[in-house]
Motif scaffolding. Structure first.
Motif, PDB file in Angstrom:
ATOM      1  N   LEU A   1       0.820  -1.207   0.000  1.00  0.00           N
ATOM      2  CA  LEU A   1       0.000   0.000   0.000  1.00  0.00           C
ATOM      3  C   LEU A   1       0.856   1.260   0.000  1.00  0.00           C
ATOM      4  O   LEU A   1       0.572   2.213  -0.719  1.00  0.00           O
ATOM      5  N   ARG A   2       1.926   1.254   0.782  1.00  0.00           N
ATOM      6  CA  ARG A   2       2.829   2.414   0.791  1.00  0.00           C
ATOM      7  C   ARG A   2       3.472   2.598  -0.578  1.00  0.00           C
ATOM      8  O   ARG A   2       3.615   3.724  -1.050  1.00  0.00           O
ATOM      9  N   PHE A   3       3.860   1.490  -1.215  1.00  0.00           N
ATOM     10  CA  PHE A   3       4.439   1.558  -2.552  1.00  0.00           C
ATOM     11  C   PHE A   3       3.461   2.211  -3.524  1.00  0.00           C
ATOM     12  O   PHE A   3       3.821   3.110  -4.292  1.00  0.00           O
ATOM     13  N   MET A   4       2.208   1.786  -3.480  1.00  0.00           N
ATOM     14  CA  MET A   4       1.202   2.324  -4.395  1.00  0.00           C
ATOM     15  C   MET A   4       0.922   3.794  -4.110  1.00  0.00           C
ATOM     16  O   MET A   4       0.733   4.590  -5.029  1.00  0.00           O
ATOM     17  N   LEU A   5       0.910   4.168  -2.840  1.00  0.00           N
ATOM     18  CA  LEU A   5       0.673   5.568  -2.486  1.00  0.00           C
ATOM     19  C   LEU A   5       1.824   6.474  -2.936  1.00  0.00           C
ATOM     20  O   LEU A   5       1.622   7.659  -3.183  1.00  0.00           O
ATOM     21  N   GLU A   6       3.008   5.912  -3.063  1.00  0.00           N
ATOM     22  CA  GLU A   6       4.180   6.703  -3.431  1.00  0.00           C
ATOM     23  C   GLU A   6       4.480   6.666  -4.927  1.00  0.00           C
ATOM     24  O   GLU A   6       5.494   7.213  -5.367  1.00  0.00           O
ATOM     25  N   LEU A   7       3.617   6.046  -5.724  1.00  0.00           N
ATOM     26  CA  LEU A   7       3.875   5.924  -7.159  1.00  0.00           C
ATOM     27  C   LEU A   7       4.074   7.268  -7.853  1.00  0.00           C
ATOM     28  O   LEU A   7       4.977   7.425  -8.677  1.00  0.00           O
TER      29      LEU A   7
END
Length: 79
Positions: free
Chosen positions: A52-58
């Protein structure tokens, strides 16, 4: 680089804000579940948070990638 351009193009769409809000909400939920997780589920919940953090930081990652490419091209022009 093409993926970064695609992410930035998507970030200009009105739905992007809704997706970001949904991901943030799920991240909050995943943090709560991680705090309550037993040994068996701890790694699973930890992985969920990372995703989720990865997706939020895209969006930020895409901007940084494109900026790095621009900087690299400018630097090579001077040599």
């Amino acid at each position: 680089q093409e993926c970064s351009k695609a992410v930035l193009a998507l970030s200009l769409k009105p739905e992007w804000q809704q997706v970001q809000q949904l991901l943030a909400s799920r991240l909050d939920n995943a943090r709560e579940l991680l705090e309550a997780a037993d040994e068996k589920d701890f790694r699973y919940e930890q992985g969920r948070i990372l995703e989720l953090r990865f997706m939020l930081e895209l969006e930020e990652t895409a901007k940084a990638t494109l900026e790095r490419e621009r900087t690299r091209k400018r630097t090579s022009d001077f040599t």
